[in-house]
Design a protein around this motif. Structure first.
Motif, mmCIF file in Angstrom:
data_model
loop_
_atom_site.group_PDB
_atom_site.id
_atom_site.type_symbol
_atom_site.label_atom_id
_atom_site.label_comp_id
_atom_site.label_asym_id
_atom_site.label_seq_id
_atom_site.Cartn_x
_atom_site.Cartn_y
_atom_site.Cartn_z
ATOM 1 N N ASP A 212 0.818 -1.217 0.000
ATOM 2 C CA ASP A 212 0.000 0.000 0.000
ATOM 3 C C ASP A 212 0.853 1.269 0.000
ATOM 4 O O ASP A 212 0.340 2.375 0.097
ATOM 5 C CB ASP A 212 -0.955 0.010 1.185
ATOM 6 C CG ASP A 212 -0.230 -0.050 2.535
ATOM 7 O OD1 ASP A 212 1.019 -0.048 2.537
ATOM 8 O OD2 ASP A 212 -0.913 -0.116 3.572
ATOM 9 N N GLY A 213 2.210 1.130 -0.119
ATOM 10 C CA GLY A 213 3.085 2.284 -0.189
ATOM 11 C C GLY A 213 3.566 2.786 1.168
ATOM 12 O O GLY A 213 4.348 3.726 1.227
ATOM 13 N N ASP B 61 -3.058 -5.253 5.634
ATOM 14 C CA ASP B 61 -4.320 -4.807 5.039
ATOM 15 C C ASP B 61 -4.019 -3.607 4.130
ATOM 16 O O ASP B 61 -3.686 -2.513 4.614
ATOM 17 C CB ASP B 61 -5.317 -4.409 6.129
ATOM 18 C CG ASP B 61 -6.688 -4.067 5.551
ATOM 19 O OD1 ASP B 61 -6.812 -3.961 4.312
ATOM 20 O OD2 ASP B 61 -7.635 -3.897 6.341
ATOM 21 N N ARG B 62 -4.126 -3.807 2.822
ATOM 22 C CA ARG B 62 -3.770 -2.750 1.877
ATOM 23 C C ARG B 62 -4.712 -1.547 1.986
ATOM 24 O O ARG B 62 -4.346 -0.427 1.625
ATOM 25 C CB ARG B 62 -3.803 -3.312 0.457
ATOM 26 C CG ARG B 62 -3.284 -2.356 -0.588
ATOM 27 C CD ARG B 62 -3.141 -3.043 -1.916
ATOM 28 N NE ARG B 62 -2.514 -2.154 -2.895
ATOM 29 C CZ ARG B 62 -2.175 -2.514 -4.120
ATOM 30 N NH1 ARG B 62 -2.401 -3.754 -4.521
ATOM 31 N NH2 ARG B 62 -1.611 -1.672 -4.950
ATOM 32 N N ALA B 63 -5.926 -1.767 2.462
ATOM 33 C CA ALA B 63 -6.905 -0.679 2.525
ATOM 34 C C ALA B 63 -6.677 0.231 3.733
ATOM 35 O O ALA B 63 -7.259 1.319 3.798
ATOM 36 C CB ALA B 63 -8.311 -1.249 2.572
ATOM 37 N N ARG B 64 -5.829 -0.208 4.682
ATOM 38 C CA ARG B 64 -5.610 0.601 5.893
ATOM 39 C C ARG B 64 -4.118 0.737 6.150
ATOM 40 O O ARG B 64 -3.365 -0.239 6.027
ATOM 41 C CB ARG B 64 -6.290 -0.053 7.100
ATOM 42 C CG ARG B 64 -7.809 -0.156 6.949
ATOM 43 C CD ARG B 64 -8.447 -0.754 8.196
ATOM 44 N NE ARG B 64 -7.991 -2.107 8.474
ATOM 45 C CZ ARG B 64 -7.561 -2.529 9.652
ATOM 46 N NH1 ARG B 64 -7.494 -1.674 10.674
ATOM 47 N NH2 ARG B 64 -7.172 -3.783 9.837
ATOM 48 N N SER B 65 -3.688 1.972 6.496
ATOM 49 C CA SER B 65 -2.258 2.179 6.734
ATOM 50 C C SER B 65 -1.969 3.302 7.731
ATOM 51 O O SER B 65 -0.870 3.355 8.262
ATOM 52 C CB SER B 65 -1.560 2.495 5.402
ATOM 53 O OG SER B 65 -2.141 3.658 4.815
ATOM 54 N N VAL C 253 -8.674 5.852 14.569
ATOM 55 C CA VAL C 253 -8.956 4.593 13.886
ATOM 56 C C VAL C 253 -7.923 4.397 12.770
ATOM 57 O O VAL C 253 -7.479 5.347 12.121
ATOM 58 C CB VAL C 253 -10.392 4.608 13.290
ATOM 59 C CG1 VAL C 253 -10.543 5.702 12.246
ATOM 60 C CG2 VAL C 253 -10.730 3.249 12.664
ATOM 61 N N CYS C 254 -7.477 3.138 12.581
ATOM 62 C CA CYS C 254 -6.531 2.802 11.509
ATOM 63 C C CYS C 254 -7.302 2.795 10.187
ATOM 64 O O CYS C 254 -8.273 2.052 10.028
ATOM 65 C CB CYS C 254 -5.890 1.432 11.759
ATOM 66 S SG CYS C 254 -4.611 0.983 10.545
ATOM 67 N N SER C 255 -6.851 3.628 9.227
ATOM 68 C CA SER C 255 -7.647 3.830 8.014
ATOM 69 C C SER C 255 -6.729 3.969 6.803
ATOM 70 O O SER C 255 -5.506 3.793 6.891
ATOM 71 C CB SER C 255 -8.516 5.079 8.187
ATOM 72 O OG SER C 255 -9.310 5.299 7.037
ATOM 73 N N GLY C 256 -7.343 4.302 5.676
ATOM 74 C CA GLY C 256 -6.614 4.546 4.441
ATOM 75 C C GLY C 256 -6.435 6.036 4.223
ATOM 76 O O GLY C 256 -6.111 6.789 5.140
#
Length: 595
Positions: free
Chosen positions: A158-159, A189-193, A216-219
């Motif tokens: 996810d970078g 989880d690629r959707a959260r970083s 919250v852990c998010s994108g």
């Protein structure tokens, strides 16, 4: 060849002389006159060499040799290719010969250096090295890459990475599975970083929030159910069906309309079960009725036809039977269900459903009385198959199935009679003659070869072009049956010698190209005006006629035979004497060498 022969002869004689001299046993003799007697001379036959000197092979000619020391017979000094110094650290590279310590590698010459100090083989310059260290170079083979940076494992691609970092050359493509940014809060989880703050929650997902602060852990953005600003004020964030306090009314019969005293409840777009947003139920215990509706027409006898009457009645989604907002028919007797329609009809004598004559009026059922019609458009009341005028825009007067434009109207039945149409079928150029109907473009074919010429004319035909006409107008020879089309050629043999020369153009012909025109080359005729000449050949003047010529050479255009005074050979050393073709000294040289 003569000069080379003389050179070889001189060398042979010299070798013979040296061989003869070797037979002299005199100890004081100095055969090469270099000041050193033959007994002490390492090369008694060569005045440029007389002593042995030690030297190392200098293959790159940089003045420093390498390898073991070799004794060579020389004169004043060692020749090129040998050197008294034998410590060349790069024997095959003339730009490097000495080892210098205390250097720092800089192969890509970008100012940043590799690990050092080191010892290196260099020359006058320090190419690839520096005397002082520069900034650390992470890749000394590419000037674009010098500074190092850190990368972190990026398992979900996810970078953003996390975990133990590795060193990486800045500017290079990142290796797969690593990122330049650290801090992934959800490494798998690629959707959260990224940890993101929020100030409002929408736990039930109804689009309305309540105040709540947290992280919250998010994108890239906050996930659904989290927000940084309020969206309404949810009265129950555990129930997606309710988010606002509203006034509702008891709905006993469940028809969506309530009655009685108002109460407050947490609702959504609709009221909660057992309640309604409206309080207009005119029949609280009948789910089929809930609203007062006006009507403007009544059907008291139930025959489906109404009479005008205004009033209101408790209804559901529609007015109850016998009531209508809009008229249905116009009941001429609302007390008798068998009669309801006032008919204005016309006598229909031929029974085709279309009447004519004086209009009459009846109050009857839903069917028109027998022998009458509500339509008075019968254009022929004596013919049951014809009753209306139909417009047409095309006619086929000669019956050949091709029409011509013509507008009008004809008394007919369900369809237009034969010979009349509303859409064209072709365009009949002569609607009085069934044998011709189509206009074609044609050209005069005077020679009958199937291709015409001249100006095109329009002919009314049966669809084909009749003789002596043609559907093509490209005949390039209108009076010659053997020629009718232009054909391209690329080669010509005008002198008919079987050899062509390139020439592009077109010629009027028939099925094939005539001579002397061709599409493929045969040879390359250098003179297509003379059948006796067709090829370029290198020749030499042969003045003595012995079959061998000499310079200067020429390249004339000739035929099969070599012309007199010339030869295909050019090595005659004396072109004024037919008995001499080669240098006699060459023969003597060969004899001496063989002996």
């Amino acid at each position: 060849m003569g000069t080379n022969g003389r050179t070889w002869l001189a060398l042979t004689l010299a070798m013979a002389t040296l061989a003869g001299c070797a037979d002299d046993d005199s100890s004081e003799q100095d055969s090469d006159r270099d000041g050193v007697v033959d007994a002490m001379d390492c090369a008694p036959g060569d005045g440029t060499r007389w002593r042995f000197l030690a030297g190392h092979v200098d293959a790159d000619l940089d003045g420093v040799g390498a390898g073991p020391s070799l004794q060579s017979c020389v004169g004043q000094r060692l020749p090129a290719g040998l050197s008294p110094q034998g410590d060349d650290c790069a024997p095959a590279d003339a730009s490097r010969w000495r080892v210098l310590a205390g250097l720092y590698p800089d192969v890509d010459n970008d100012g940043a250096t590799g690990e050092g100090p080191v010892s290196a083989c260099v020359g006058d310059t320090l190419v690839g090295y520096r005397e002082q260290p520069g900034a650390p170079d992470c890749d000394d083979n590419a000037p674009r890459f010098a500074a190092s940076t850190q990368l972190w494992p990026d398992a979900d691609f996810d970078g953003i990475g996390s975990g133990e970092p590795i060193s990486h050359c800045a500017g290079r493509d990142l290796p797969r599975g690593y990122a330049a940014v650290d801090g992934d809060c959800a490494p798998d989880d690629r959707a959260r970083s990224t940890w993101r703050d929020y100030t409002h929650r929408d736990a039930d997902g109804d689009g309305f929030t309540v105040p709540e602060e947290g992280r919250v852990c998010s994108g890239m953005t906050l996930p659904a159910g989290y927000a940084l600003e309020a969206r309404g004020l949810d009265c129950d964030d555990t129930n997606a069906a309710g988010w606002q306090e509203r006034t509702v009314y008891a709905d006993v019969d469940g028809d969506g309309f309530g009655s009685g005293d108002p109460v407050m409840r947490c609702t959504g777009r609709t009221a909660p079960p057992g309640y309604a947003l409206d309080s207009v139920d005119c029949a609280p215990e009948d789910a089929t009725l809930w609203q007062w509706r006006s009507y403007a027409h009544r059907d008291s006898d139930g025959d489906g036809d109404t009479v005008p009457e205004q009033g209101v009645t408790c209804s559901g989604a529609a007015l109850p039977p016998g009531h209508a907002q809009w008229p249905t028919g116009h009941d001429c007797d609302d007390r008798d269900a068998t009669v309801m329609v006032t008919w204005h009809v016309y006598p229909d004598d031929d029974g085709d459903g279309f009447g004519a004559g004086t209009r009459q009026t009846f109050c009857a059922g839903r069917q028109i009385p027998m022998g009458y019609s509500a339509v008075n458009t019968d254009c022929d009341d004596a013919a049951p198959l014809r009753w209306r005028l139909l417009a047409y825009s095309h006619r086929d007067a000669d019956g050949d199935s091709f029409t011509a434009p013509e507008e009008g109207a004809v008394c007919s039945g369900m369809a237009l009679p034969p010979g009349h149409a509303t859409t064209p079928r072709g365009n009949d150029c002569d609607d009085a003659d069934p044998s011709i109907h189509t206009t074609v473009q044609a050209w005069t074919d005077a020679d009958g070869d199937g291709v015409g010429a001249g100006d095109a004319v329009a002919l009314c035909t049966d669809g084909t072009v009749p003789a002596p006409w043609s559907a093509q107008g490209t005949d390039c020879a209108a009076e010659d049956t053997a020629r009718w089309r232009q054909v391209a050629y690329a080669h010509v043999d005008r002198d008919a010698d079987g050899h062509t020369h390139p020439e592009a153009g077109t010629v009027c012909t028939g099925t094939s190209l005539p001579e002397p025109y061709f599409t493929q080359a045969t040879g390359n005729d250098c003179d297509d005006t003379d059948a006796a000449r067709y090829r370029w050949t290198v020749l030499y003047p042969d003045m003595d006629g012995d079959g061998v010529g000499t310079s200067p050479r020429t390249t004339p255009c000739i035929g099969a035979q070599t012309p007199l005074g010339f030869s295909l050979k050019g090595y005659d050393v004396d072109d004024s004497d037919a008995s001499i073709q080669e240098d006699p000294e060459d023969d003597l040289m060969v004899e001496l060498i063989l002996d």
